[in-house]
Design an enzyme around this catalytic site. Structure first.
Site, PDB file in Angstrom:
ATOM      1  N   GLU A  66       0.852  -1.187   0.000  1.00 40.43           N
ATOM      2  CA  GLU A  66       0.000   0.000   0.000  1.00 40.43           C
ATOM      3  C   GLU A  66       0.888   1.236   0.000  1.00 40.43           C
ATOM      4  OE1 GLU A  66      -2.717   0.388   3.230  1.00 40.43           O
ATOM      5  OE2 GLU A  66      -3.639  -1.582   2.963  1.00 40.43           O
ATOM      6  N   GLU A 109     -13.811   5.368   0.272  1.00 36.56           N
ATOM      7  CA  GLU A 109     -14.686   4.414   0.964  1.00 36.56           C
ATOM      8  C   GLU A 109     -15.341   5.115   2.146  1.00 36.56           C
ATOM      9  OE1 GLU A 109     -12.793   0.336   1.270  1.00 36.56           O
ATOM     10  OE2 GLU A 109     -11.111   1.480   0.419  1.00 36.56           O
ATOM     11  N   LYS A 133     -15.348   3.818   6.089  1.00 33.28           N
ATOM     12  CA  LYS A 133     -14.151   3.671   6.897  1.00 33.28           C
ATOM     13  C   LYS A 133     -14.236   4.654   8.061  1.00 33.28           C
ATOM     14  CE  LYS A 133     -10.293   2.335   5.333  1.00 33.28           C
ATOM     15  NZ  LYS A 133      -8.945   2.229   4.731  1.00 33.28           N
ATOM     16  N   GLU A 169      -9.171   8.960   6.203  1.00 31.46           N
ATOM     17  CA  GLU A 169      -9.448   7.541   5.985  1.00 31.46           C
ATOM     18  C   GLU A 169     -10.428   7.324   4.840  1.00 31.46           C
ATOM     19  OE1 GLU A 169      -8.062   4.867   7.356  1.00 31.46           O
ATOM     20  OE2 GLU A 169      -6.700   6.162   8.463  1.00 31.46           O
TER      21      GLU A 169
END
Length: 464
Positions: free
Chosen positions: A266, A322, A325, A331
């Site tokens: 990542e 997203e 999250k 985030e």
């Protein structure tokens, strides 16, 4: 011969290693507004991605990936690690259920056991640490029994497995895991010719110390004024990513393993965040990811100062924003694409598009840390019922944070759920931020620098 000279001889000896440098993308699904798996895979292909990394072994996605040229990484969830470690038959069952139905038509190339396991620190988590390598061994044995030889087994770890990262030559693993977990893991990775999978984000060390680390250095931009020379080795660093990766290389070398290749599981940069998160913007995210792609897809490979000429495979984080999250605002803002499938900014994961081929980006407005008061208020458009639920939580768990909302008190407004929730959120966050509370409340709260106080009702704030 000194230790550092010995380490450098081994590290530089890897310059001829031949590894894939294709850029993949992390495909997370923690959102209630994301495209279907079929649409998502088409979008991944449109980005010219070389691979896709999943956080599970989703059967629908794995079926849809059959016949594509995407290299696929699947994952054993953390909660299954201990049972797989203690029972070979459970490892066999996991591989039978999650690999065999799709392989080889789906190009599964990486099977990751857990996600950032060594970053969790409860007593139960610590017990799982010791199960990590046995679980990796059992999964590998299951694959071997089926004569599957081209799937590499590993586990993605965060940079917090290192207790020292600066200067890079001082890189060392945490003492609580170095001998008990990391050493057997390195032995496994070396024996099986697998990768050390690392989640590495220059954004976090930069944003924690923007006064000391130049933004150019974090964004992989060429800038000779921000170069750094490691006093222990004389190696010169032109960017923060190389510095972080080399600290890991030196840490591995100190345990006797200088040839294990790195794979970036990542990396990325957030496109937005909370008021207290500087530099989280589209300009910086596009700059970092475009520079990263140019660096990692270069031919011949560039590598790092301690391991020049070596290809470093990588998966960008992440495919989508997203919205489910939890935690700080960043985030929910790492996506290359919005939930409707449109690009947050232009990008080509194959590295064929030069920087001058992209359209101009919006100028960043939050590269400097904000200094002043911040409030936590109800998010625009939040549903009334969700606000009521979050309001109840903030008041029930707030240890008196909502006293000003009681009938007859200065902030009581019987017909304004949004106003009451905003006060409760601000009061709760101000009271518990030092204990890790965030301005989130299941997605119905947001930070603001505009004082929501009115009349005698003064909202509590956080001062940055």
């Amino acid at each position: 011969m000194g230790l550092l000279c010995f380490l450098l001889m081994h590290l530089f000896g890897l310059s001829s290693a031949k590894l894939s440098s294709k850029i993949g993308v992390n495909y997370g699904q923690l959102g209630n507004n994301l495209p279907s798996p079929h649409e998502s895979i088409e979008l991944i292909k449109s980005l010219n991605a070389g691979g896709v990394k999943l956080y599970d072994a989703n059967p629908e996605i794995l079926r849809l990936l059959k016949g594509t040229n995407l290299q696929v990484s699947i994952m054993v969830p953390n909660h299954e690690i201990s049972i797989i470690a203690s029972n070979q038959s459970r490892a066999d069952e996991w591989v039978q259920n999650n690999v065999l139905p799709y392989y080889p038509q789906t190009m599964i190339r990486f099977l990751l056991v857990g996600n950032e396991v060594l970053s969790y620190n409860s007593d139960q988590d610590r017990r799982m640490w010791l199960d990590l390598v046995p679980a990796m061994n059992n999964i590998r044995s299951s694959l071997g029994a089926l004569n599957i030889r081209n799937i590499k087994v590993g586990t993605p770890l965060a940079m917090d497995v290192l207790q020292s990262t600066f200067p890079p030559s001082d890189g060392a693993f945490r003492s609580d895991i170095s001998g008990s977990v990391i050493l057997p893991m390195l032995q496994f990775l070396n024996r099986t010719k697998s990768f050390f999978f690392i989640d590495v984000y220059p954004y976090f060390p930069w944003s924690a110390n923007p006064a000391e680390i130049h933004l150019h250095f974090a964004l992989l931009e060429r800038n000779t004024t921000s170069q750094y020379e490691d006093p222990g080795t004389g190696l010169v660093y032109a960017n923060l990513l190389d510095q972080m990766l080399d600290s890991l290389l030196f840490a591995m070398a100190k345990l006797g393993f200088s040839e294990i290749p790195i794979l970036i599981a990542e990396t990325g940069w957030p496109t937005a965040g909370d008021v207290e998160q500087p530099g989280a913007n589209i300009f910086n995210a596009a700059t970092y990811n475009r520079n990263l792609i140019q660096k990692l897809t270069a031919k011949p490979p560039i590598g790092t100062p301690a391991r020049p000429g070596t290809a470093i495979p990588a998966f960008l984080f992440a495919l989508f924003d997203e919205n489910q999250k939890t935690g700080p605002g960043i985030e929910r803002h790492w996506g290359l694409l919005r939930p409707d499938g449109t690009p947050v900014y232009e990008i080509d994961l194959a590295g064929r598009r030069l920087a001058k081929g992209y359209r101009p980006l919006p100028e960043p407005e939050n590269n400097e840390p904000y200094m002043g008061e911040v409030w936590c208020v109800a998010a625009r458009g939040a549903a009334a019922e969700e606000l009521r639920s979050a309001l109840r939580y903030a008041c029930e768990e707030g240890e008196g944070a909502c006293e000003a909302l009681e009938p007859g008190r200065e902030c009581y407004e019987a017909f304004s759920v949004s106003r009451q929730a905003s006060y409760a959120f601000s009061a709760y966050w101000a009271k518990f931020r030092s204990r890790g509370a965030s301005c989130y409340f299941n997605g119905v709260a947001q930070q603001t620098t505009r004082d929501p106080s009115r009349g005698s009702c003064k909202f509590p704030s956080v001062t940055l």
